[in-house]
Design an enzyme around this catalytic site. Structure first.
Site, PDB file in Angstrom:
ATOM      1  NE  ARG A 184      -6.447  56.239-136.337  1.00 24.26           N
ATOM      2  CZ  ARG A 184      -6.856  54.990-136.533  1.00 24.26           C
ATOM      3  NH1 ARG A 184      -8.150  54.751-136.678  1.00 24.26           N
ATOM      4  NH2 ARG A 184      -6.001  53.994-136.590  1.00 24.26           N
ATOM      5  CB  CYS A 242      -9.909  50.896-136.883  1.00 25.93           C
ATOM      6  SG  CYS A 242      -8.828  51.830-137.964  1.00 25.93           S
TER       7      CYS A 242
END
Lengths: 217, 72
Positions: free
Chosen positions: A130, A53
């Site tokens: 995601r 991330c």
């Protein structure tokens, strides 16, 4: 019977009106309707202070200026708190000399993540996967991408996707595989036998066959 | 919610920026041009400033309240 079987989650689909939200972000409270008139890339990430991330956030920031030139805003989301997001973006600035300029939703209640189908329990547990939703200036979902926890997204593809979608809207054309800005586009296939006959002799487009024709913009 | 709540999420410099931009009234587009920020940020900030009593909307234009004028 599992909770999901009892209460099946309804995922938004391409062409649907984007589900409304009113949320707290790192840049204050935001409503979906605040984005009317601009395109929006709404993306989720599993958690703050995690390796993939963090690389993604740096990369998202790198494409943000180009997206803004395309009248497109970025809006991140995870199920962390605003305080966590603030600490993380400050940490990113310290470690990568990259100031995160787009807002990040603190979806502690998971309301938005659930509405948008961002939580995939078999991959991401209770965190968001995601997901990327490209929403147009009329707040209609134009494209959806999902990646698993382990795989960082390709920013060039997100920019390419926005450009392709906007080109389609602006010129009523399609874009072929691996299309990038400046490449030829595809004209809609004929919808009748008569159109097909005329298309085959149309000098204004490059006709490969009656159903496949390209043109320059 | 942590221990306490601010009036708005706007930084003092942002409040000053918006109130200065609104000083003689303006609609969202006019204010956006002056503050040079994305439209989502302008809409969000105006909502917060209105909620905190710094501005009010009259005939689709924003004007400063007494509190807003006193803050300049």
């Amino acid at each position: 019977m599992s909770e999901e079987q009892q209460n099946p989650i309804s995922l938004p689909r391409i062409g649907d009106k984007a589900p409304n939200f009113e949320v707290n972000t790192t840049q204050g409270p935001v409503k979906l309707e605040d984005y009317k008139g601009s395109w929006l890339v709404l993306f989720s990430h599993p958690a703050d202070f995690t390796p993939v991330c963090t690389t993604e956030f740096v990369a998202f920031q790198e494409i943000y200026p180009e997206l803004r030139e395309l009248n497109t805003e970025l809006l991140g989301l995870s199920v962390d708190s605003v305080q966590s997001h603030i600490a993380w973006v400050r940490n990113i600035e310290e470690n990568f000399n990259t100031k995160i300029e787009f807002p990040v939703i603190a979806d502690l209640s998971k309301e938005v993540a659930t509405k948008y189908g961002m939580i995939h329990p078999n991959d991401s547990g209770t965190e968001a996967s995601r997901a990327v939703f490209v929403i147009d200036d009329q707040q209609v979902i134009k494209s959806i991408i999902y990646y698993p926890l382990t795989t960082g997204r390709n920013m060039a593809e997100i920019v390419r996707l926005v450009k392709a979608l906007q080109t389609t809207v602006k010129h009523q054309v399609s874009t072929p595989a691996n299309w990038t800005e400046g490449d030829d586009v595809l004209v809609p296939p004929p919808a009748s036998q008569q159109q097909a006959e005329e298309r085959a002799n149309d000098d204004s487009v490059e006709v490969i066959d009656w159903y496949l024709a390209k043109k320059k913009l | 919610m942590p221990c306490g709540k601010n009036e708005t999420t706007l930084a003092p410099s942002q409040i000053e920026l918006f109130l200065t931009a609104i000083e003689n009234s303006g609609n969202v587009d006019q204010i956006r041009e002056k503050v040079n920020l994305p439209v989502f940020k302008v809409r969000s900030a105006l909502r917060e400033l209105e909620g905190a009593g710094y501005i009010e909307e009259v005939n689709e234009e924003y004007v400063l309240t007494d509190k807003g004028m006193a803050s300049l």
